[in-house]
Design an enzyme around this catalytic site. Structure first.
Site, PDB file in Angstrom:
ATOM      1  N   CYS A 113     160.417  44.854  36.633  1.00 16.65           N
ATOM      2  CA  CYS A 113     159.181  44.494  36.914  1.00 16.65           C
ATOM      3  C   CYS A 113     158.856  43.021  37.102  1.00 16.65           C
ATOM      4  O   CYS A 113     159.509  42.208  37.484  1.00 16.65           O
ATOM      5  CB  CYS A 113     157.911  45.335  36.506  1.00 16.65           C
ATOM      6  SG  CYS A 113     156.479  45.412  37.470  1.00 16.65           S
ATOM      7  N   HIS A 221     159.982  51.131  37.760  1.00 13.24           N
ATOM      8  CA  HIS A 221     160.039  51.094  36.141  1.00 13.24           C
ATOM      9  C   HIS A 221     160.844  52.310  35.828  1.00 13.24           C
ATOM     10  O   HIS A 221     160.318  53.598  35.616  1.00 13.24           O
ATOM     11  CB  HIS A 221     158.547  51.340  35.840  1.00 13.24           C
ATOM     12  CG  HIS A 221     157.517  50.238  35.759  1.00 13.24           C
ATOM     13  ND1 HIS A 221     157.526  49.497  34.603  1.00 13.24           N
ATOM     14  CD2 HIS A 221     157.022  49.562  36.555  1.00 13.24           C
ATOM     15  CE1 HIS A 221     156.856  48.402  34.756  1.00 13.24           C
ATOM     16  NE2 HIS A 221     156.505  48.419  36.108  1.00 13.24           N
ATOM     17  N   GLU A 223     162.107  52.921  33.114  1.00  7.53           N
ATOM     18  CA  GLU A 223     162.232  53.316  31.733  1.00  7.53           C
ATOM     19  C   GLU A 223     161.037  54.572  31.648  1.00  7.53           C
ATOM     20  O   GLU A 223     161.243  55.157  30.600  1.00  7.53           O
ATOM     21  CB  GLU A 223     161.563  51.934  30.874  1.00  7.53           C
ATOM     22  CG  GLU A 223     159.993  51.602  30.905  1.00  7.53           C
ATOM     23  CD  GLU A 223     159.683  51.173  32.395  1.00  7.53           C
ATOM     24  OE1 GLU A 223     158.380  50.971  32.513  1.00  7.53           O
ATOM     25  OE2 GLU A 223     160.478  50.748  32.852  1.00  7.53           O
TER      26      GLU A 223
END
Length: 250
Positions: A113, A221, A223
């Site tokens: 990001c 994202h 993660e």
């Protein structure tokens, strides 16, 4: 016995009460530990007070995570930001030179990001400051009023470009990702290769051409709940493997 690779997670700065802090999101730190198999260490955003060369002597990889803040537009000769835009000049001053130094030194990199946008800016690219106001592009922002599981749920498909890092990792030609961003790539920096596109053509991932090691940026994202998503997990595992390789060579 081989040691865990040391992976630096670049901090943001935030004022809490009367004092400034250096912070990194729990989800990024945990993804480094659990999905990349590394030992995460938070790198303070000290700008010119911290020597990139000294950091690169310590770390086997670097993660440039997302953030509520945006890169200041003077770094890419962009127009002034809207008055309500969050910035973190200390992080800019840390990340941008560190990215260039890390690429030159062959240190594995993963940008997410804001980190993805930093990679593009550090190498000479520019950003759309409000993607949702650009003709032909989607609104890539999350539904802020919804719970986190909805905000970070699948929002659109990616189209993986053939012959790149993603293809070599065995990622499918298309897969679903979340979408939590208001800014995006306007002009791709020289030396970056498009890895995946959103349905509206916005660049969602790139790799650094000719990089000595893993050097990838993604706009979404991965993660988030990384262990439950095989495509997200594949990225972190590839990053972790590159970091282990560097650790073994040092």
């Amino acid at each position: 016995m081989s040691r865990l690779p040391l992976i630096g997670v670049i901090a943001c700065t935030k004022r809490i009460g009367l004092h400034p802090y250096h912070i990194a999101g729990d989800k990024y730190v945990r993804a480094v530990a659990e999905a990349a198999g590394g030992l995460p260490l938070i790198v303070p955003a000290l700008g010119a007070d911290i020597d990139p060369a000294a950091l690169l002597e310590v770390f086997d990889g670097l993660l440039f995570p997302g953030s509520p803040s945006n890169v200041e537009p003077h770094h890419y000769q962009g127009p002034a930001s809207a008055p309500d835009t969050l910035h973190d000049p200390a992080r800019d001053a840390t990340s941008l030179p560190l990215l260039r130094a890390a690429l030159a030194a062959g240190v594995p990199l993963l940008g997410i990001c804001r980190g993805f946008q930093e990679m593009n800016v550090a190498l000479g690219g520019s950003l759309h400051q409000k993607v949702h106001e650009v003709a032909g592009l989607m609104d890539h922002r999350e539904p802020a009023e919804q719970p986190l599981d909805v905000q970070y749920g699948p929002r659109h498909r990616l189209r993986v470009q053939p012959g790149g890092v993603f293809a070599r990792l065995g990622l499918p030609e298309t897969f679903e990702v979340n979408s939590i961003h208001g800014q995006g790539i306007e002009r791709l920096a020289p030396g970056l290769r498009v890895e995946a596109l959103a349905p509206d053509g916005l660049i969602e991932a790139f790799s650094v051409e000719g990089a000595q090691s893993f050097a990838v940026g993604v706009q979404w994202h991965p993660e988030w709940q990384v262990s439950a998503n095989p495509n997200y997990l594949a990225l972190f595992q590839a990053f972790g493997e590159a970091c282990r390789k560097r650790a073994g060579q040092r």
